[in-house]
Structures are given as structure tokens and as C-alpha cells.
Scaffold this motif. Structure first.
Motif, PDB file in Angstrom:
ATOM      1  N   SER A 366      33.161  57.601  31.195  1.00 33.21           N
ATOM      2  CA  SER A 366      33.984  58.439  32.063  1.00 33.21           C
ATOM      3  C   SER A 366      33.170  58.858  33.279  1.00 33.21           C
ATOM      4  O   SER A 366      31.932  58.868  33.255  1.00 33.21           O
ATOM      5  N   HIS A 367      33.895  59.193  34.341  1.00 30.50           N
ATOM      6  CA  HIS A 367      33.300  59.679  35.584  1.00 30.50           C
ATOM      7  C   HIS A 367      34.070  60.912  36.032  1.00 30.50           C
ATOM      8  O   HIS A 367      35.285  61.003  35.841  1.00 30.50           O
ATOM      9  N   THR A 368      33.366  61.836  36.630  1.00 31.85           N
ATOM     10  CA  THR A 368      34.010  63.048  37.113  1.00 31.85           C
ATOM     11  C   THR A 368      34.369  62.918  38.583  1.00 31.85           C
ATOM     12  O   THR A 368      33.615  62.346  39.376  1.00 31.85           O
ATOM     13  N   LEU A 369      35.548  63.416  38.938  1.00 29.12           N
ATOM     14  CA  LEU A 369      35.944  63.567  40.331  1.00 29.12           C
ATOM     15  C   LEU A 369      35.784  65.011  40.775  1.00 29.12           C
ATOM     16  O   LEU A 369      35.897  65.297  41.974  1.00 29.12           O
ATOM     17  N   ALA A 370      35.545  65.906  39.812  1.00 29.54           N
ATOM     18  CA  ALA A 370      35.425  67.341  40.084  1.00 29.54           C
ATOM     19  C   ALA A 370      36.648  67.855  40.819  1.00 29.54           C
ATOM     20  O   ALA A 370      36.566  68.802  41.599  1.00 29.54           O
ATOM     21  N   SER A 371      37.798  67.241  40.584  1.00 29.95           N
ATOM     22  CA  SER A 371      39.042  67.623  41.224  1.00 29.95           C
ATOM     23  C   SER A 371      40.182  67.077  40.385  1.00 29.95           C
ATOM     24  O   SER A 371      40.012  66.097  39.639  1.00 29.95           O
ATOM     25  N   ILE A 372      41.342  67.698  40.513  1.00 27.34           N
ATOM     26  CA  ILE A 372      42.499  67.247  39.750  1.00 27.34           C
ATOM     27  C   ILE A 372      43.326  66.228  40.525  1.00 27.34           C
ATOM     28  O   ILE A 372      44.417  65.847  40.075  1.00 27.34           O
ATOM     29  N   THR A 373      42.839  65.780  41.665  1.00 26.99           N
ATOM     30  CA  THR A 373      43.533  64.769  42.448  1.00 26.99           C
ATOM     31  C   THR A 373      42.505  63.864  43.115  1.00 26.99           C
ATOM     32  O   THR A 373      41.438  64.333  43.534  1.00 26.99           O
ATOM     33  N   PRO A 374      42.785  62.570  43.229  1.00 26.15           N
ATOM     34  CA  PRO A 374      41.856  61.665  43.921  1.00 26.15           C
ATOM     35  C   PRO A 374      41.947  61.742  45.433  1.00 26.15           C
ATOM     36  O   PRO A 374      41.237  61.008  46.125  1.00 26.15           O
ATOM     37  N   LEU A 613      27.720  60.911  43.156  1.00 25.73           N
ATOM     38  CA  LEU A 613      26.859  60.044  42.356  1.00 25.73           C
ATOM     39  C   LEU A 613      27.442  58.640  42.306  1.00 25.73           C
ATOM     40  O   LEU A 613      28.661  58.453  42.268  1.00 25.73           O
ATOM     41  N   ASP A 614      26.571  57.658  42.297  1.00 27.62           N
ATOM     42  CA  ASP A 614      27.007  56.268  42.195  1.00 27.62           C
ATOM     43  C   ASP A 614      27.489  56.013  40.765  1.00 27.62           C
ATOM     44  O   ASP A 614      26.706  56.117  39.814  1.00 27.62           O
ATOM     45  N   PRO A 615      28.775  55.697  40.565  1.00 24.67           N
ATOM     46  CA  PRO A 615      29.280  55.519  39.198  1.00 24.67           C
ATOM     47  C   PRO A 615      28.687  54.318  38.475  1.00 24.67           C
ATOM     48  O   PRO A 615      28.765  54.253  37.242  1.00 24.67           O
ATOM     49  N   ARG A 616      28.085  53.389  39.185  1.00 21.74           N
ATOM     50  CA  ARG A 616      27.490  52.223  38.519  1.00 21.74           C
ATOM     51  C   ARG A 616      26.212  52.581  37.776  1.00 21.74           C
ATOM     52  O   ARG A 616      25.788  51.831  36.891  1.00 21.74           O
ATOM     53  N   ASN A 617      25.599  53.701  38.138  1.00 20.93           N
ATOM     54  CA  ASN A 617      24.336  54.084  37.521  1.00 20.93           C
ATOM     55  C   ASN A 617      24.349  55.525  37.014  1.00 20.93           C
ATOM     56  O   ASN A 617      23.298  56.146  36.872  1.00 20.93           O
ATOM     57  N   SER A 618      25.522  56.052  36.763  1.00 18.54           N
ATOM     58  CA  SER A 618      25.647  57.402  36.214  1.00 18.54           C
ATOM     59  C   SER A 618      26.947  57.479  35.430  1.00 18.54           C
ATOM     60  O   SER A 618      27.817  56.612  35.556  1.00 18.54           O
ATOM     61  N   ARG A 619      27.077  58.524  34.651  1.00 19.87           N
ATOM     62  CA  ARG A 619      28.289  58.716  33.858  1.00 19.87           C
ATOM     63  C   ARG A 619      28.463  60.196  33.564  1.00 19.87           C
ATOM     64  O   ARG A 619      27.488  60.964  33.533  1.00 19.87           O
ATOM     65  N   CYS A 620      29.696  60.601  33.346  1.00 20.35           N
ATOM     66  CA  CYS A 620      30.002  61.972  32.945  1.00 20.35           C
ATOM     67  C   CYS A 620      30.159  61.993  31.428  1.00 20.35           C
ATOM     68  O   CYS A 620      30.901  61.182  30.855  1.00 20.35           O
ATOM     69  N   VAL A 621      29.462  62.902  30.769  1.00 21.12           N
ATOM     70  CA  VAL A 621      29.512  62.972  29.304  1.00 21.12           C
ATOM     71  C   VAL A 621      30.314  64.168  28.815  1.00 21.12           C
ATOM     72  O   VAL A 621      30.540  64.299  27.606  1.00 21.12           O
ATOM     73  N   GLY A 622      30.762  65.027  29.716  1.00 20.69           N
ATOM     74  CA  GLY A 622      31.559  66.166  29.294  1.00 20.69           C
ATOM     75  C   GLY A 622      31.535  67.271  30.329  1.00 20.69           C
ATOM     76  O   GLY A 622      30.904  67.159  31.390  1.00 20.69           O
TER      77      GLY A 622
END
Length: 755
Positions: A366-374, A613-622
Motif C-alpha cells: 500500500s501507498h499513502t496519499l495523505a488525502s482522501i482524494t487523488p 516518496l517514490d512508491p517504487r522504493n517505499s511503502r506505507c505499512v499503516g
């Protein structure tokens, strides 16, 4: 000269206004539509009813194409061959028409066609009800229960459940359309088992959870001593059976739409698995269609690549790509994720919060957008989606027959069209399901962007929609509460996807104490998505807000890393006396600055913005809720449902060639595993008002006197985010209102409306 008219001729006498009750009664009297039980309706298909044909031998195409509509839905169904859903001349664009329906909230609705008759109720006890359903007979329950199919086949939210020892946990709250059990292919026997749930206990800390589950009239249940009063579920034949008189409806998917969706499931394919994208406006039924498709994929007995029947013992799996950060199916709002499913989805989103350790609904990435809309950063949204796609394509090698359902958000206007076309062009999509209304130019553009054998299905718009008992913001609050109150299951099992919830106020849960400075610093930095917060106000903004926990898999993911590498290389070329090894290593800490409170944060670039953050080299864990900041000890107090084992697994992952053993140095001593860096991301998450109010609703803030000044001061110290507003004393009891104190809009964590 024209003769002047009289006043009586010029004006029409106005009709007398009726009350809402009288108007509803008049409409009911004029209506020629009569609710009939399903057993009086003419079946659409002749289905074999022999004992051998009623088991797994019953073909799923026959079952789905003969799926009847409940008469409570007041809609005319199409023919079994898909009347109302047809192919265009090029066999790529599907169009559909839906019978008009009307939801009469004031009128009683038939929810079940099941009738109490001789031998229909096989057995009943305080915790168990065994029913025998005739062919196409329906039974609708409210509450939480385990469903076991004893004989025959039943349909439930698109899932074909067959006889066996397996039980399926079903969540049927009053906030959503109730799932209906339908006997298919002949008679079926089902056992509905009462459960002990901890989710109902969340009503102690928030009124959002009130009046959701089974409720009985206490006086009648005690007087009658009925076993039904002790169960966690209740059989509803009509909406009038509900003691709380809620506006209940049954889940409704048109028969013509079901037939068309099944063609997607059962379409013969030679090389690839189905990749279905579901898109449309807000509240158009995207999640319902996506769940229906996924459940059908998981319970189908036909291979989609070879069109051969599968071994019943072979485990089925499907993938779900959640691209709706406002109302996600799995996980808390504000993120996009890839989930692997081993069990059908039999409940609304807040009933199955997904964690990385969950077995039936396994969070892959998973990845975070830190928002409820893209809308905030569509480029970052597309980058996250493409990274999740790359991980799905790797998993296809291990699961060659696993389909993918992509649930998009409700943003379909303006620049969203470019985002949607980019998804269609970047993904190997085989089918697109579009919920109307959609601009036909957009539909044609999507059709032309698909590959040669790709198809488009247009699902007609409902004329009216059932009334929801919660708003989108309230549903997001419930999903956040469900996530943060989740306790990891003691024995996770694929056959029993049961979560547990801690019903104490969140302030009673022990937080993680994470040092943000010093030798034992637990985080690399804090990153702000969107607006940059002045360093002097960062601690004020963070206190009491939600942040995403992101693991840096490679330093390349950190914003500014490439510029740092370039400047480091230039220093090496200009400094001949520098040691080659030390000068070539970029110092990541040089990208981190400190606030006056010594909080680490990532610096913005020259434009004043911070890249994500670059999603190819990071991830959201919670997600984590910052309960407080201890400036003296320089610690962050974080509340998160992640367990210690999960955090250790993410921050200290084993090497690929390491068999869970520490490597050895040259002198033979053990070498510690390399720790992954953690970045906390803040942005436009919803303000966690629910967390501030839980103690108020739980009654734990009334420990001091109500009238004396000392009691008021003590309560202010205990709950700095909650204030009591005094209204006019003449208004009587209940005039005091508890409100959440919000920070200024530009400094707070509140976002806009959901999609």
C-alpha cells in the motif's frame, strides 16, 4: 373589446396540501404494484432439481443467469439471455437499460420470501437456526452471524456457497443494504449461527455505531422468552419486523446486469486472466459491483483461462486493487493498496479492516496519499497505481488463474479523465465497467484506449437511491475507528476471517514511545504532503493528528536524494584529498532539518514544495495517531494497531539469501540486520474528531464536579481538544454541547470532501 374574465375563471382553485403521511397513503392506494412472495413468481429458468445436480454439478452460468429479483425491489427483471444488455456491432461496447425503480422509505418492503411452514424450520435454539429454503426462496438477516450451507447451493452477494463444513462470517448492519441468502439450483438447507462479536461494543465510545445490529423489543423478548431475542441476528421478512423501525433495504443488483457481469467472469480466455476496472461517479454502486465480481471469481468452479472445471479442493484467490482513497474497501482512508483475497467479501468495509498479517484479506502493498482524494497530486497517484500493478504482475507468476478487480474513486470529471485514460492505457485491462452517468466522449476514448479484445460495460443509473443512515464523512470516521480499534486475531485462519476490536476508549490503549532525537532515534524524519508547515508550528500541527507510517526500502525514495548524489559526486571531483570511500557515500542526514522542538523534518526544494516518496522504493505499512509529544524525553507517543512483530518485520526484513540468521563479521561476531528507515507522512487526513470524543461518550470525563470551577479546570486538562459549550439555561436538559477544538484550516489535518 375582449370581455373581462371573472376571478374564478382566471385562477385555478389550489389543491389542498396533504401531510406526508396522507400523501404516502394516497400513493399507496393508487399504486397497482403489489408485493408478492418469490414463490408465486414464475421462475425464469428450468433448473435440474435432482440431488446430484444440486451440488457442485450445478453450472454457475445457469445459477447466475436465473438469479431472481426480490419483489421488494419493485423492478422488472430482464430475460435470462441478457435482455436489456446487448453487444454493439463490434462486440466491444456493451450498453444496458434498467427498469425504473422507486424506493419508498415510508412503505414497508418485503425483504424475504421465506415463509414459516411445516418442515421449513428444521431446528432452532438460542444460538442457532436451521432453515430449509425452496428453490429461489430468499432469507434476509440483520446482525452478525456465521452461515453454513448444509445441502444445496445458495447465492450471497455474488458468491456461490456450496454444502460443506466451512462457515462464512456475515456482517449485515443496518447502515448498508442487507445481504440476501437465495437458494439456487433447487432446495437448500442452511444453518445460521449466532456469534459473540466485539464490534457492537464500539457503540460505547461513539454514537455512530448505534442501531447497527440486531435489536429486539426488550419487553416482548422477556415476556415471550423467545430464543430469537438472544441471537446476534434476526430474520426479517419485511422492514416492519425491525423493532427499531429503520429504513432497511435488501441488496439489489439487476438480473440483466448480473448476467452481463457473469459474462465477464466466464468469458473464455486463452492467454490472460481478467483484469476488470470499475469506475463511475460517487455513490453509483462501484463498490457493490466490485464486491459482486470478486465474490463470483472466488467461488466460481470454472477456470477462466482454459474454461475447464477446477478441482473443488483447489484454493481460490483473487486480487483487489483499491484506488479509492476516500472510501476504500480495505484499510483506512487516505491510501491505495493491493490486497489478495482468499475469502468472499460478506460485509461493508469497516467490518474487515485489513492488516499485513491478515490471512483471508492479505495486504500485499500500500501507498499513502495523505488525502482522501487523488486530486491533490494526480501524478503521485498514478505512480502509486503503477507500482502496485508491477507487484500484481509478479504475483501472477505464482497465481496464474487469479483475476484482478480495480475499484476506482468517484472522481470522473475534468482532469480525472486524463487519469482514467492513463490507467486504462497502463494496465492490461480486459473489461471496463462504467457506472452511468458517464460522458459518451469519455466512454469512446476509453474504448479506443483498450486493447483489441477489451470490452466496455455501461451500467445504467438508478433513478433513485436508497437513503443512507450515515454520510461519507461518518463512514470514513467509522472505518478509522474500526482500524485503530482492531486487535490482531489470536489464530488467523483462511476459513475464519474474523477480526477483533478493542472497545475501550483509544486513550486507554498503551501507545508506542518512539524517540525522535538522540542515539536511539526511531524515525528518520517527518514529511508533509501538500502544504508545507512552518517549522515552528510543526509540533502543534502534529499533536493529536493522523500520520502514515512509511518504510524506506531504498534511500532513492527520499525526496532530494538525486540532488544529494549529484552534489556529492561534484565534491569528489573537486576535492582530490578527500577519501574516496567516505566522500562517495551521500549523507542522508544532510536532507533532514530540525524544528525548535528538535523534531526532524525533510526540507522543501527550491520551489518551496516537498516531493512525495517514490512508491517504487517505499511503502506505507499503516497509520498512527500522535497521542502526544514528550518534548522533555523527545518522544512521540503513537497509537497504531500494528503489532510489535509486524513493525519488526518491516523495519528489519530478512535478506533474500539469509535464512533468518544473523550474518557474521570477519572476527566471527554476529552482525545486526540493517534497519530500514521510517518516515512519518502528514497531509490532509480527516481530523480524528472521533478519537477526541470517545472518552466523552464513554463517560470517563465526568469524574469531577460539574459546577465548581476546579472541576472545569481539571476536565480542560484531561481533554485539551474538547470544549463544553454552554447554551441558554432556558433550553433545559441537553443544552450543553461538546465540541472538538480545531486548529486553523491551513495548519490542521482536515481535508475536503470524499470521493
Amino acid at each position: 373589446m375582449q370581455k373581462k374574465r371573472k376571478a374564478q375563471e382566471a385562477f385555478v382553485e389550489p389543491k389542498p396540501r396533504l401531510s406526508a403521511f396522507a400523501a404516502a397513503k394516497a400513493r399507496a392506494a393508487q399504486s397497482d404494484t403489489e408485493i408478492k412472495p418469490l414463490d408465486e413468481l414464475k421462475p425464469s429458468n428450468s433448473i435440474p432439481t435432482s440431488q446430484n445436480d444440486r451440488s457442485d454439478a450445478a453450472a454457475l452460468p445457469t445459477l447466475l443467469s436465473s438469479f431472481p429479483l426480490s419483489s421488494a425491489h419493485e423492478a422488472a427483471s430482464g430475460d435470462d439471455d441478457g435482455t436489456g444488455i446487448g453487444y454493439s456491432s463490434d462486440d466491444q461496447l456493451w450498453t444496458g437499460s434498467s427498469a425504473q425503480r422507486s424506493y419508498k422509505a415510508a412503505q414497508p418492503q418485503r425483504l424475504s420470501s421465506f415463509r414459516s411452514r411445516k418442515m421449513a424450520v428444521l431446528s432452532e435454539s438460542p444460538d442457532r437456526l436451521v432453515l430449509k429454503l425452496k428453490a429461489d426462496e430468499t432469507a434476509t438477516f440483520i446482525g452478525e452471524y456465521d452461515l453454513q450451507v448444509i445441502s444445496g447451493i445458495v447465492m450471497l452477494s455474488g458468491a456461490a456457497l456450496r454444502a460443506g463444513d466451512r462457515t462464512y462470517r456475515v456482517f449485515a448492519p443496518g447502515t448498508h443494504a442487507l445481504l440476501t441468502v437465495i437458494a439456487k439450483g433447487g432446495a437448500a438447507e442452511i444453518a445460521v449461527i449466532s456469534t459473540t462479536t466485539s464490534m457492537a461494543g464500539l457503540s460505547k465510545v461513539s454514537p455512530l455505531w448505534g442501531k447497527l445490529w440486531n435489536a429486539q423489543d426488550f419487553k416482548d423478548s422477556v415476556a415471550n422468552g423467545s430464543a430469537e431475542s438472544k441471537r446476534s441476528f434476526m430474520l426479517l421478512r419485511s422492514s416492519t419486523d425491525d423493532p427499531l423501525k429503520r429504513a432497511l433495504t435488501a441488496l439489489d443488483v439487476d438480473q440483466g446486469i448480473q448476467s452481463a457481469l457473469f459474462r465477464i467472469v466466464n468469458y473464455p480466455r486463452t492467454s490472460s486472466d481478467p483484469v476488470v476496472l470499475v469506475s463511475g461517479p460517487k455513490a453509483s454502486g462501484k463498490s457493490t459491483i466490485s464486491r459482486w465480481l470478486t465474490n463470483t471469481f472466488l467461488t466460481s468452479t470454472t477456470s477462466r483461462t482454459s474454461n475447464q472445471r477446477l478441482n473443488s479442493a483447489q484454493p481460490k484467490t483473487s486480487f483487489w486493487l483499491d484506488l479509492d482513497p476516500g472510501q476504500p474497501e480495505f484499510g483506512p482512508p487516505g491510501q491505495v493498496s493491493l490486497v489478495q483475497l482468499h475469502a468472499p467479501i460478506l460485509g461493508p468495509p469497516f467490518t474487515h479492516p485489513t492488516a499485513p498479517s491478515s490471512s483471508p484479506y492479505h495486504m500485499i502493498r500500500s501507498h499513502t496519499l495523505a488525502s482522501i482524494t487523488p486530486k491533490e497530486d494526480s501524478d503521485h497517484f498514478l505512480s502509486c497505481a503503477m507500482d502496485l500493478l508491477s507487484h500484481y504482475q509478479r504475483l501472477r507468476l505464482s497465481f496464474p488463474d487469479a483475476p484482478l478487480v480495480i475499484n476506482c474513486n468517484g472522481w470522473v470529471l475534468g482532469s480525472a479523465v486524463e487519469v482514467l485514460l492513463a490507467l486504462v492505457q497502463g494496465f492490461p485491462i480486459t473489461d471496463v465497467v462504467l457506472m452511468q452517468p458517464m460522458d459518451m466522449d469519455v466512454v469512446q476514448a476509453i474504448k479506443s484506449s483498450l486493447r483489441a479484445d477489451g470490452r466496455v460495460l455501461l451500467v445504467p443509473q438508478r433513478e433513485t437511491r436508497p437513503t443512507q443512515s450515515r454520510t461519507s464523512a461518518e463512514f470514513r470516521a467509522m472505518m478509522n475507528m474500526s482500524y485503530f480499534h482492531t486487535s490482531p486475531p489470536s489464530t488467523p485462519s483462511e476459513t475464519s476471517p474474523i477480526a477483533k476490536w478493542d472497545t475501550r476508549p483509544i486513550s486507554h490503549i498503551r501507545p508506542w514511545q518512539v524517540p525522535y532525537s538522540g542515539p536511539g532515534q526511531g524515525i528518520l524524519a517527518i514529511l508533509s504532503y501538500g502544504e508545507v508547515v512552518p517549522p515552528a508550528f510543526l509540533s502543534t500541527v502534529l499533536d493529536g493528528m493522523v500520520v502514515a507510517i512509511c518504510v524506506i526500502e531504498d534511500d532513492v525514495a527520499i525526496p532530494g536524494y538525486h540532488s544529494l548524489v549529484t552534489s556529492t559526486a561534484q565534491q569528489v571531483e573537486g576535492d582530490e584529498e578527500a577519501e574516496h570511500h567516505d566522500a562517495q557515500e551521500p549523507n542522508i542526514q544532510s536532507l533532514v532539518s530540525r524544528t525548535p522542538d528538535d523534531l526532524p523534518y525533510l526540507l522543501p526544494d527550491r520551489s518551496g514544495l516537498i516531493a512525495p516518496l517514490d512508491p517504487r522504493n517505499s511503502r506505507c505499512v499503516g497509520l498512527a495517531l500522535i497521542r502526544g509529544i514528550d518534548r522533555e524525553k523527545q518522544e512521540l507517543h503513537l497509537l497504531t494497531p500494528l503489532s510489535a512483530d509486524e513493525i519488526d518485520r518491516f523495519t528489519y526484513p530478512p535478506e533474500e539469501d539469509d535464512e533468518d540468521e544473523d550474518e557474521l563479521d570477519e572476527d566471527g561476531s554476529a552482525q545486526e540486520r540493517k534497519r530500514k528507515q521510517i518516515v512519518l507522512v502528514r497531509g490532509k487526513f480527516d481530523s480524528p474528531d472521533w478519537a477526541f470524543m470517545e472518552d466523552v461518550y464513554a463517560g470517563t470525563v465526568f469524574g469531577h464536579g460539574e459546577d465548581d470551577d476546579r472541576g472545569k479546570v481539571e476536565k480542560e486538562k484531561e481533554r485539551p481538544y474538547v470544549a463544553e459549550r454552554k447554551l441558554d439555561a432556558e433550553r433545559g436538559l441537553g443544552s450543553n454541547v461538546w465540541r472538538v477544538r480545531h486548529l486553523p484550516r491551513k495548519l490542521g489535518g482536515g481535508g475536503g470532501g470524499g470521493d
